[in-house]
Scaffold this motif. Sequence first.
Motif, PDB file in Angstrom:
ATOM      1  N   LYS A 185      37.533  42.045  34.109  1.00 23.25           N
ATOM      2  CA  LYS A 185      38.877  41.832  34.672  1.00 23.25           C
ATOM      3  C   LYS A 185      39.933  41.910  33.569  1.00 23.25           C
ATOM      4  N   ALA A 186      39.708  41.219  32.467  1.00 20.40           N
ATOM      5  CA  ALA A 186      40.669  41.238  31.363  1.00 20.40           C
ATOM      6  C   ALA A 186      40.819  42.649  30.803  1.00 20.40           C
ATOM      7  N   ASN A 187      39.724  43.386  30.735  1.00 17.60           N
ATOM      8  CA  ASN A 187      39.778  44.767  30.266  1.00 17.60           C
ATOM      9  C   ASN A 187      40.669  45.605  31.179  1.00 17.60           C
TER      10      ASN A 187
ATOM     11  N   PHE B 270      39.881  52.513  46.854  1.00 20.11           N
ATOM     12  CA  PHE B 270      39.681  51.116  46.489  1.00 20.11           C
ATOM     13  C   PHE B 270      40.170  50.182  47.596  1.00 20.11           C
ATOM     14  N   ALA B 271      41.186  50.603  48.329  1.00 16.11           N
ATOM     15  CA  ALA B 271      41.746  49.791  49.416  1.00 16.11           C
ATOM     16  C   ALA B 271      40.733  49.570  50.535  1.00 16.11           C
ATOM     17  N   GLU B 272      39.738  50.450  50.620  1.00 19.19           N
ATOM     18  CA  GLU B 272      38.721  50.340  51.673  1.00 19.19           C
ATOM     19  C   GLU B 272      37.529  49.482  51.236  1.00 19.19           C
ATOM     20  N   HIS B 273      37.559  48.949  50.019  1.00 16.89           N
ATOM     21  CA  HIS B 273      36.497  48.059  49.557  1.00 16.89           C
ATOM     22  C   HIS B 273      36.414  46.877  50.523  1.00 16.89           C
ATOM     23  N   PRO B 274      35.206  46.396  50.809  1.00 13.71           N
ATOM     24  CA  PRO B 274      35.068  45.265  51.742  1.00 13.71           C
ATOM     25  C   PRO B 274      35.896  44.030  51.369  1.00 13.71           C
ATOM     26  N   ALA B 275      36.267  43.867  50.109  1.00 14.09           N
ATOM     27  CA  ALA B 275      37.083  42.712  49.701  1.00 14.09           C
ATOM     28  C   ALA B 275      38.501  42.795  50.267  1.00 14.09           C
ATOM     29  N   GLN B 276      38.926  43.997  50.692  1.00 13.90           N
ATOM     30  CA  GLN B 276      40.265  44.181  51.282  1.00 13.90           C
ATOM     31  C   GLN B 276      41.343  43.523  50.420  1.00 13.90           C
ATOM     32  N   LEU B 277      41.426  43.947  49.163  1.00 10.50           N
ATOM     33  CA  LEU B 277      42.385  43.380  48.225  1.00 10.50           C
ATOM     34  C   LEU B 277      43.807  43.506  48.770  1.00 10.50           C
TER      35      LEU B 277
ATOM     36  N   LEU C 128      41.555  41.791  40.739  1.00  7.32           N
ATOM     37  CA  LEU C 128      40.126  42.089  40.600  1.00  7.32           C
ATOM     38  C   LEU C 128      39.339  40.846  40.203  1.00  7.32           C
ATOM     39  N   THR C 129      38.101  40.788  40.671  1.00 10.82           N
ATOM     40  CA  THR C 129      37.186  39.701  40.307  1.00 10.82           C
ATOM     41  C   THR C 129      35.865  40.316  39.864  1.00 10.82           C
ATOM     42  N   ASP C 130      35.054  39.520  39.188  1.00 12.96           N
ATOM     43  CA  ASP C 130      33.733  40.008  38.795  1.00 12.96           C
ATOM     44  C   ASP C 130      32.906  40.387  40.016  1.00 12.96           C
TER      45      ASP C 130
END
Length: 176
Positions: free
Chosen positions: A4-6, A62-69, A113-115
């Motif tokens: 995340k930091a990267n 990326f918007a379609e990732h299950p996390a739905q950021l 973002l998360t791990d």
Amino acid sequence: MTLKANFELMAEYNQWMNNSIYSAASQLSASDLAENRGAFFGSIIGTLNHILVGDTIWLKRFAEHPAQLKSLEHFRKVELPNALDSILHENFEELRQSRLKMDHLIREFSSELTDVVLLSSLSYKNTKGEPFKKNMGALVQHFFNHQTHHRGQVTTLLNQVGIDVGVTDLLVRIPS
């Protein structure tokens, strides 16, 4: 450094470099920006448009990732560009404004973002409609690498017409 930091560092570097590139390119006329200089996307403005096209394509995936950021909500509604060489903006100032908005959204995305998200997989289709499933963190790294690659082309094109972009190394953005 965490993943995340990267990516937060990469988003900050991306924004800083884009500001430098656009500031340098603003010294050229519209015809100079549009002149085919033999680059993969022809001109300086063609290459800058391609970077924006690539960003749009990847952020929509990326918007379609299950996390739905939440930061990517905008991209769930955006239409994909027609082609990798699409000219989204012929006018440099309009392109610059789109770039500023995009970089702001990329900073928001990186901060969200998360791990768990970065270690998960993303299923997506490429521009030819072929399905893939790959590690999200590696895809985000590719996303930033793509921009760096094409910005390098733009700095070369600018250098060829006598415009120095200045320092471009990530090293200067790495905190102590």
